[in-house]
Design a protein around this motif. Structure first.
Motif, PDB file in Angstrom:
ATOM      1  N   SER A 223       0.836  -0.912  -0.299  1.00  0.00           N
ATOM      2  CA  SER A 223       0.026   0.141   0.152  1.00  0.00           C
ATOM      3  C   SER A 223       0.883   1.131  -0.029  1.00  0.00           C
ATOM      4  O   SER A 223       2.138   1.200   0.308  1.00  0.00           O
ATOM      5  N   GLY A 224       0.230   2.422  -0.275  1.00  0.00           N
ATOM      6  CA  GLY A 224       1.197   3.662  -0.157  1.00  0.00           C
ATOM      7  C   GLY A 224       1.529   3.957   0.997  1.00  0.00           C
ATOM      8  O   GLY A 224       2.544   4.295   1.108  1.00  0.00           O
ATOM      9  N   GLY A 225       0.730   3.647   2.181  1.00  0.00           N
ATOM     10  CA  GLY A 225       1.224   3.926   3.442  1.00  0.00           C
ATOM     11  C   GLY A 225       2.501   2.939   3.850  1.00  0.00           C
ATOM     12  O   GLY A 225       3.283   3.278   4.522  1.00  0.00           O
TER      13      GLY A 225
ATOM     14  N   THR B   6       5.377   4.377   2.311  1.00  0.00           N
ATOM     15  CA  THR B   6       6.005   5.531   2.882  1.00  0.00           C
ATOM     16  C   THR B   6       6.514   5.489   4.076  1.00  0.00           C
ATOM     17  O   THR B   6       7.472   5.852   4.269  1.00  0.00           O
TER      18      THR B   6
ATOM     19  N   SER C  52       4.519   9.574  -2.877  1.00  0.00           N
ATOM     20  CA  SER C  52       3.403   9.478  -3.760  1.00  0.00           C
ATOM     21  C   SER C  52       3.500  10.299  -5.200  1.00  0.00           C
ATOM     22  O   SER C  52       3.190   9.711  -6.226  1.00  0.00           O
TER      23      SER C  52
ATOM     24  N   GLU D 164      -1.145   0.655 -10.255  1.00  0.00           N
ATOM     25  CA  GLU D 164      -1.715   1.152  -9.014  1.00  0.00           C
ATOM     26  C   GLU D 164      -3.138   0.489  -9.185  1.00  0.00           C
ATOM     27  O   GLU D 164      -3.951   0.733 -10.160  1.00  0.00           O
TER      28      GLU D 164
ATOM     29  N   GLY E 248      -6.699   0.895  -6.708  1.00  0.00           N
ATOM     30  CA  GLY E 248      -6.888   1.066  -5.235  1.00  0.00           C
ATOM     31  C   GLY E 248      -5.938   1.889  -4.839  1.00  0.00           C
ATOM     32  O   GLY E 248      -5.118   3.008  -5.312  1.00  0.00           O
ATOM     33  N   HIS E 249      -5.396   1.592  -3.550  1.00  0.00           N
ATOM     34  CA  HIS E 249      -4.356   2.171  -2.493  1.00  0.00           C
ATOM     35  C   HIS E 249      -3.113   1.313  -2.521  1.00  0.00           C
ATOM     36  O   HIS E 249      -2.429   1.357  -1.726  1.00  0.00           O
ATOM     37  N   THR E 250      -2.958   0.193  -3.438  1.00  0.00           N
ATOM     38  CA  THR E 250      -1.960  -0.735  -3.436  1.00  0.00           C
ATOM     39  C   THR E 250      -1.229  -0.460  -4.607  1.00  0.00           C
ATOM     40  O   THR E 250      -1.715  -0.057  -5.873  1.00  0.00           O
TER      41      THR E 250
END
Length: 149
Positions: free
Chosen positions: A47-49, A52, A72, A86, A88-90
């Motif tokens: 995921s983006g999180g 990060t 991002s 990409e 969704g958020h993955t």
């Protein structure tokens, strides 16, 4: 040449490695931070999180003018280039991204080899162990993120 303190040599080697990586990767249209993101995605979808968090120490470093300062922004460029998918958020490395990462990894390994050329393996191991011990003496704990500069 006068004797310099260890901090001088550590900073000098770090800046020379950073410069060499930056130059080599930029020749292939990728920033060092994008290479780090690609390398992390080698292990699978994230995921983006997660990206990060995993790379947060490196995004605190000073960056060249005009280079994106957040994961991002780097991810968006990788998605646009077709190296990362990409959903969704993955984020997932594409086949094109995996092939590019393979080539970039060869380049990075070449730089690492060049940097340690003429250094006996035992001396290299001693240097790394010494720096690890010194970091611990100064408050670093294994697994802790390196401080941003």
């Amino acid at each position: 040449m006068s004797e310099q303190p260890i901090g001088y040599w550590v900073k000098l080697v770090d800046s020379l490695i950073t410069e060499r990586f930056q130059d080599a990767l930029e020749e292939h249209g990728v920033t060092r931070r994008q290479w780090m993101l690609l390398n992390h995605l080698r292990n699978g979808t994230a995921s983006g999180g997660e990206l990060t968090e995993a790379l947060s120490p490196f995004f605190g470093d000073p960056v060249p003018d005009g280079e994106p300062r957040t994961p991002s922004e780097h991810l968006a460029e990788l998605v646009e280039s077709g190296w990362v998918l990409e959903e969704g958020h993955t984020f997932t490395l594409t086949e094109r991204g995996a092939l590019s990462l393979e080539r970039l990894t060869e380049i990075v390994e070449g730089i690492r080899t060049s940097a340690s050329e003429n250094v006996a393996p035992a001396d290299f191991e001693t240097t790394v162990a010494t720096l690890r011990t010194m970091a611990g003496n100064l408050g670093y704990r294994e697994g802790q993120a390196a401080p941003a500069q």
